[in-house]
Design a protein around this motif. Structure first.
Motif, PDB file in Angstrom:
ATOM      1  N   LEU A  77       1.148  -1.187   0.119  1.00 55.75           N
ATOM      2  CA  LEU A  77      -0.098   0.045   0.234  1.00 55.75           C
ATOM      3  C   LEU A  77       1.124   1.327   0.287  1.00 55.75           C
ATOM      4  O   LEU A  77       0.780   2.442  -0.693  1.00 55.75           O
ATOM      5  N   ALA A  78       1.864   1.312   0.881  1.00 55.08           N
ATOM      6  CA  ALA A  78       3.147   2.464   0.839  1.00 55.08           C
ATOM      7  C   ALA A  78       3.504   2.699  -0.475  1.00 55.08           C
ATOM      8  O   ALA A  78       3.818   3.768  -0.789  1.00 55.08           O
ATOM      9  N   GLY A  79       3.527   1.586  -1.087  1.00 56.06           N
ATOM     10  CA  GLY A  79       4.611   1.704  -2.410  1.00 56.06           C
ATOM     11  C   GLY A  79       3.782   1.556  -3.832  1.00 56.06           C
ATOM     12  O   GLY A  79       4.229   3.559  -4.155  1.00 56.06           O
ATOM     13  N   LYS A  80       2.653   1.611  -3.495  1.00 52.39           N
ATOM     14  CA  LYS A  80       1.778   2.227  -4.330  1.00 52.39           C
ATOM     15  C   LYS A  80       0.966   3.658  -4.018  1.00 52.39           C
ATOM     16  O   LYS A  80       1.153   4.518  -5.162  1.00 52.39           O
ATOM     17  N   LYS A  81       1.006   3.979  -2.760  1.00 53.38           N
ATOM     18  CA  LYS A  81       1.049   5.612  -3.083  1.00 53.38           C
ATOM     19  C   LYS A  81       2.322   6.796  -2.829  1.00 53.38           C
ATOM     20  O   LYS A  81       1.960   7.321  -3.405  1.00 53.38           O
ATOM     21  N   ALA A  82       3.560   6.279  -2.865  1.00 53.65           N
ATOM     22  CA  ALA A  82       5.240   6.633  -2.807  1.00 53.65           C
ATOM     23  C   ALA A  82       4.628   6.732  -4.549  1.00 53.65           C
ATOM     24  O   ALA A  82       5.020   7.609  -5.354  1.00 53.65           O
ATOM     25  N   ALA A  83       4.219   5.770  -5.186  1.00 60.06           N
ATOM     26  CA  ALA A  83       4.141   6.009  -6.825  1.00 60.06           C
ATOM     27  C   ALA A  83       3.445   7.241  -7.757  1.00 60.06           C
ATOM     28  O   ALA A  83       3.859   7.722  -8.208  1.00 60.06           O
ATOM     29  N   LYS A  84       2.568   7.231  -6.460  1.00 62.49           N
ATOM     30  CA  LYS A  84       1.168   8.013  -6.780  1.00 62.49           C
ATOM     31  C   LYS A  84       1.155   9.663  -6.779  1.00 62.49           C
ATOM     32  O   LYS A  84       1.205  10.724  -7.717  1.00 62.49           O
ATOM     33  N   GLN A  85       2.688  10.330  -5.544  1.00 62.70           N
ATOM     34  CA  GLN A  85       3.266  10.921  -5.623  1.00 62.70           C
ATOM     35  C   GLN A  85       3.670  11.720  -6.856  1.00 62.70           C
ATOM     36  O   GLN A  85       4.471  10.694  -7.053  1.00 62.70           O
ATOM     37  N   PRO A  86       3.936  12.469  -7.244  1.00 64.34           N
ATOM     38  CA  PRO A  86       4.613  13.193  -7.606  1.00 64.34           C
ATOM     39  C   PRO A  86       5.428  13.546  -7.544  1.00 64.34           C
ATOM     40  O   PRO A  86       6.574  14.095  -6.546  1.00 64.34           O
ATOM     41  N   ALA A  87       6.890  13.318  -8.086  1.00 70.26           N
ATOM     42  CA  ALA A  87       8.324  13.879  -7.760  1.00 70.26           C
ATOM     43  C   ALA A  87       8.961  15.513  -7.207  1.00 70.26           C
ATOM     44  O   ALA A  87       8.506  16.199  -8.408  1.00 70.26           O
ATOM     45  N   ALA A  88       9.326  15.463  -6.281  1.00 66.87           N
ATOM     46  CA  ALA A  88       9.391  16.380  -5.759  1.00 66.87           C
ATOM     47  C   ALA A  88      11.235  17.546  -6.581  1.00 66.87           C
ATOM     48  O   ALA A  88      11.666  16.427  -6.817  1.00 66.87           O
TER      49      ALA A  88
END
Length: 88
Positions: A77-88
């Protein structure tokens, strides 16, 4: 999708601390692989781990396998959520 994980679906050899072990169930590795694949492919939002009976397993392997399944689920779940976040 909400998943229910039943360690009894695993082989009794690898999970003695269950209520109703299955003869031809999954190994721990197979169960974790299946869980990771489901989390990767489906929109999963929760899970339930049932029938872990520590008093029937003095070695603690059933509880450890259950904890590993919960960890794998939360990591997916954390991996999927991180993948959806735009790169900073």
């Amino acid at each position: 999708m909400v998943r229910e994980l039943r360690p009894p679906a695993s082989r009794a050899r690898w999970r003695p601390g269950t209520g109703t072990p299955e003869v031809e169930g999954f190994t721990t590795h197979e169960g974790l692989s299946l869980l990771r694949a489901v989390c990767r492919e489906a929109q999963t939002v929760g899970m339930d781990l049932v029938e872990v009976l520590p008093d029937k397993d003095p070695s603690g392997i059933t509880a450890l396998a259950g904890a590993s399944m919960i960890h794998a689920f939360l990591a997916a779940l954390a991996g999927k959520k991180a993948a959806k976040q735009p790169a900073a």
